[in-house]
Design an enzyme around this catalytic site. Structure first.
Site, PDB file in Angstrom:
ATOM      1  N   HIS A  10       0.816  -1.208   0.000  1.00  0.00           N
ATOM      2  CA  HIS A  10       0.000   0.000   0.000  1.00  0.00           C
ATOM      3  C   HIS A  10       0.853   1.262   0.000  1.00  0.00           C
ATOM      4  CE1 HIS A  10      -3.173  -2.819   1.007  1.00  0.00           C
ATOM      5  NE2 HIS A  10      -4.057  -1.860   0.901  1.00  0.00           N
ATOM      6  N   SER A  11       2.121   1.118   0.342  1.00  0.00           N
ATOM      7  CA  SER A  11       3.022   2.262   0.434  1.00  0.00           C
ATOM      8  C   SER A  11       4.157   2.116  -0.582  1.00  0.00           C
ATOM      9  CB  SER A  11       3.609   2.366   1.843  1.00  0.00           C
ATOM     10  OG  SER A  11       4.699   3.259   1.877  1.00  0.00           O
TER      11      SER A  11
END
Length: 231
Positions: A10-11
């Site tokens: 997600h990052s």
């Protein structure tokens, strides 16, 4: 050629950082981060994952590691569009530990199935009182009979059993047809090996069962005696 690795997070920073760490262990392996959304936000991007899979196409396959549930869903969606789905495997593994173990296995020439096993082995042993732990006890290498091959090797590298040596041992053993324990823990689990806390001068007692048992013991012994390539 080696098996490639795709990191879905997600990052963007997490994906890039994990890939950078694993690359230190396996500089010959193509590690493709696919983190964050296309506009730099926290989230996952189907387009980013598909682009990474496209870069991995034509090689010896790829193993995908993802951090959270929706990242897994994004990876699964991307796999529906690849031409050779059998060559792209999604590992159920911790992102960082699994990626490092997979990278070392790929660096050693393991095939895509063995690289996936190396990643998943980084999860570490189950709690012995849990249902999976009971299954491992029942089906594990300790059967009442002695191991096929054993060896005792003294750690000579200054730092002892830290992340890099543990990853090298686990990654290599995951590609062999052998059940291996090192001082009683799963030799194909990077996490389990690190829990040994073995420093310089400690002796690793290796026991192996299976078709590649002798090769497995010799593999660990060779790494230890060479100091894992470290001072």
């Amino acid at each position: 050629m080696t098996v490639s690795l795709v990191v879905v997070s997600h990052s963007e920073k997490i994906a890039d950082g994990a890939a950078e760490l694993a690359a230190q262990m396996a500089p010959k392996v193509l590690i493709l981060p696919a983190g964050g959304t296309g506009d730099g936000r926290i989230g996952t991007s189907l387009e980013k994952v598909m682009a990474a899979l496209d870069k991995a196409a034509g090689g010896d396959g790829a193993v995908i590691l993802a951090d959270l549930g929706s990242a897994v869903m994004t990876a699964e969606s991307a796999l529906e569009f690849v031409d050779d789905p059998a060559g792209f495997l999604l590992a159920d593994a911790p992102l960082v530990e699994g990626l490092v173990a997979a990278a070392v296995a790929a660096e050693g020439g393991a095939d895509v199935q063995a690289v996936k096993r190396a990643a998943e082995g980084a999860r570490g042993p189950a709690h012995p009182d849990g249902p999976l732990g009971q299954q491992l006890v029942a089906e594990g290498p300790v059967t009442g009979q002695g191991p096929d091959f054993t060896g005792d090797f003294e750690l000579v590298n200054q730092a002892g059993m830290h992340a890099r040596p543990a990853a090298k041992i686990a990654g290599g053993l995951a590609s062999l047809e052998a059940d291996v324990t090192v001082n009683g823990v799963d030799g194909a689990s990077m996490t389990a090996l690190m829990t040994l806390g073995a420093g310089k001068g400690s002796v690793l007692h290796v026991e192996a069962w299976g078709a590649d048992a002798e090769r497995a013991v010799n593999y660990v012994g060779g790494l230890v005696q060479a100091g894992f390539g470290e001072p």
